[in-house]
Scaffold this active site. Structure first.
Site, PDB file in Angstrom:
ATOM      1  N   VAL A 169      38.100  48.967  37.431  1.00 56.51           N
ATOM      2  CA  VAL A 169      38.668  48.366  38.582  1.00 56.51           C
ATOM      3  C   VAL A 169      37.900  47.283  39.409  1.00 56.51           C
ATOM      4  O   VAL A 169      37.655  46.301  39.918  1.00 56.51           O
ATOM      5  CB  VAL A 169      38.483  49.241  39.894  1.00 56.51           C
ATOM      6  CG1 VAL A 169      40.106  50.111  39.743  1.00 56.51           C
ATOM      7  CG2 VAL A 169      37.001  49.678  40.232  1.00 56.51           C
ATOM      8  N   GLU A 170      36.616  47.310  38.532  1.00 59.24           N
ATOM      9  CA  GLU A 170      35.461  45.731  39.015  1.00 59.24           C
ATOM     10  C   GLU A 170      35.860  44.894  37.899  1.00 59.24           C
ATOM     11  O   GLU A 170      36.708  44.347  37.934  1.00 59.24           O
ATOM     12  CB  GLU A 170      34.385  46.727  39.134  1.00 59.24           C
ATOM     13  CG  GLU A 170      33.865  47.582  39.590  1.00 59.24           C
ATOM     14  CD  GLU A 170      32.634  48.274  40.313  1.00 59.24           C
ATOM     15  OE1 GLU A 170      31.769  47.707  40.340  1.00 59.24           O
ATOM     16  OE2 GLU A 170      32.633  49.077  39.722  1.00 59.24           O
TER      17      GLU A 170
END
Lengths: 350, 350
Positions: B136-137
């Site tokens: 998610v990063e």
């Protein structure tokens, strides 16, 4: 229009080694088409540039709170660490949406006759207002930008210092003008400039041979002037249309601006300064290799079959357009206050 | 543990105006809990810091090509222009996904006992490996990071200069070590440091009254040391659990690291340097106002009812922890080559 006879690279190197009359001739010829970057920040129409405005513009350029989500700044897609662009086919923006065209470099952009691939913005101030509002880019509104800026006393003070004679210094127009002022400082003098200015040693024999080919083959017809392009509009595929991947059918270029049939698939000739460090290429951003890009240009625009050596030389010449970045001290931005509009990553489908 | 009697702010101001013994007492008390930032870059375990490594680390910190998409760098969420964080509730990353917790500031983070809200990384090098790989990063892989770096000769040269005794200087471990070295330079000396160092004029009477309350009320039990926090773990809601918005049930904090029931809803005490410029607050990032955050802390951690004046004073004291940023010259990064892995914004659902 291109009267100079092609001079083989090896012969040219020998001649240049002797600092001969021919070297001076090449420079004289080049100066008919190109000019070196100035040594000072250029004046910008209706936007007097002051140190205060430059500093403010730098803060705005780097401030991600100018986007609705708080994620993207101007620098996200025009990254000063990577040649003034983002090294993506097309930029990724708000909601992970992809932009329609490859992000052009901001470096030296002040010298382009107009901004965007289709020239729809007459200057950098007009340009700066586009991505901020584009739903697929920063997805913000002028009102929200002004509310954000007004909420931070330091920004209000900076705007007041930058636009001292105005009753309402914090405005979307002035936001754009400050960014334009900062961007006007982003000049990157290159070996080509030093050579144009008379330094024979600034470019190699190969690079000069490439310059010769660049002029003789006709590249210079579109890519000339201070930015080696960026000053006028030409059909992409003048002689032979490239494939649909490189020239997607759906993007008719300047036609969208002028609605004139003659402008179908017409684009602003790409300014070529720093081209070697700003892959991928073309408005579609699908070509990553500069040599391939040169070959496509030769075929589609000139109908010319350049030899492998000639293409390599042109690529070498283009490398001599990679300039030195001005030193950029990363800004320290004002902190939000209770009144600052909150960031929102929400994607609004219209 | 907190033996000092509360001194009303007005009385304190009078006494301090006289440069009295009481002012010296306050400093002596404070020095039992806090220490000033050092004037030099701290040594880091198993990672000798050299100028070469710092410069390399800075380049890596700012390089968006360390993410799979080419959009995010370390600086995206730990933005040195905005207090070393991103001013979002939780960060937006690859595929427009939201991270689970508020991004902590990178400033002075070298002095935290461990990194992340749950302390799952023992040091900054270990921390640096996390977001790069988090789906998610930055959604990258160690192999792709190394391939990207190896494709650019300038990076290879920088790694070789930074790790001169190693057979394979370009590695994911060394990538992390270089970032750690750079981050160790990000120290922000604040008025509080100047005051601790003996400058009576560095803090106002209100700020000093806030310091007194901060110590007397017991905030100092968790928020102490060089970073005014960041060194140990405590239950959030020690006395009274805050609402589910502030303390979401699903995030059990350090329990995920230790799998010990006692560690449910336990978090690393937030380091408070630069807290005034790094809203929003708490691991959930839902509180934007520092005064509200202080009130929540007083209720949930201390069971204390601080007066409005006391809260204001504590907020003023926290403002004295806002430090001066080191000057950061924005890096010029190496250009991609034909061998550089292409960016991909594709979201892989596992």
């Amino acid at each position: 229009m291109f009267p100079k006879a092609t001079l083989p690279a090896t012969a040219l190197a020998v001649i240049l080694g002797a600092q001969s009359v021919a070297a001076q001739d090449l420079r004289a010829d080049a100066l008919e088409y190109f000019s070196a970057l100035p040594s000072t920040i250029p004046a910008v129409r209706e936007n007097p540039i002051t140190p205060q405005k430059i500093d403010l513009g730098k803060a705005l350029f780097f401030d991600p709170r100018m986007s609705a989500s708080g994620v993207f700044s101007c620098n996200s897609c025009h990254n000063l660490a990577t040649g003034g662009d983002d090294n993506l086919e097309t930029s990724i923006g708000h909601g992970w949406q992809k932009g329609p065209r490859n992000a052009p470099t901001v470096l030296n952009a002040v010298f382009n006759a107009a901004q965007f691939w289709d020239g729809r913005a007459p200057d950098l101030a007009a340009q700066a207002k586009g991505p901020v509002q584009a739903g697929v880019e920063m997805a913000n509104t002028p009102d929200n930008v002004v509310a954000t800026l007004t909420s931070m006393p330091q920004y209000v003070a900076w705007f007041t210092d930058s636009f001292p004679d105005e009753a309402e210094p914090v405005s979307f127009d002035n936001f754009a003008k400050a960014i334009e002022a900062y961007e006007a400082t982003l000049l990157t003098p290159a070996p080509f400039d030093a050579w144009l200015n008379g330094n024979d040693d600034a470019m190699t024999g190969t690079e000069l041979a490439g310059l010769q080919t660049f002029m003789d083959a006709g590249c210079v017809a579109c890519h000339n002037g201070i930015n080696v392009g960026g000053h006028d509009y030409y059909p992409f595929g003048l002689i032979e249309k490239p494939g649909a991947e490189v020239l997607p059918e759906g993007d008719k270029g300047r036609f969208a601006v002028t609605e004139t049939v003659d402008d179908e698939y017409v684009f602003r000739a790409a300014p070529l300064r720093n081209i070697a460090v700003t892959a991928p290429y073309f408005h579609s951003g699908v070509v990553w290799d500069l040599k391939t890009a040169v070959e496509i240009m030769a075929t589609s625009q000139l109908g010319a079959e350049l030899s492998d050596e000639e293409v390599d030389n042109v690529v070498a010449f283009l490398g001599a357009l990679t300039g030195e970045m001005p030193e950029v001290v990363y800004p320290v931005l004002p902190a939000e206050t209770a009144g600052t509009p909150r960031p929102s990553g929400e994607v609004i489908v219209e």
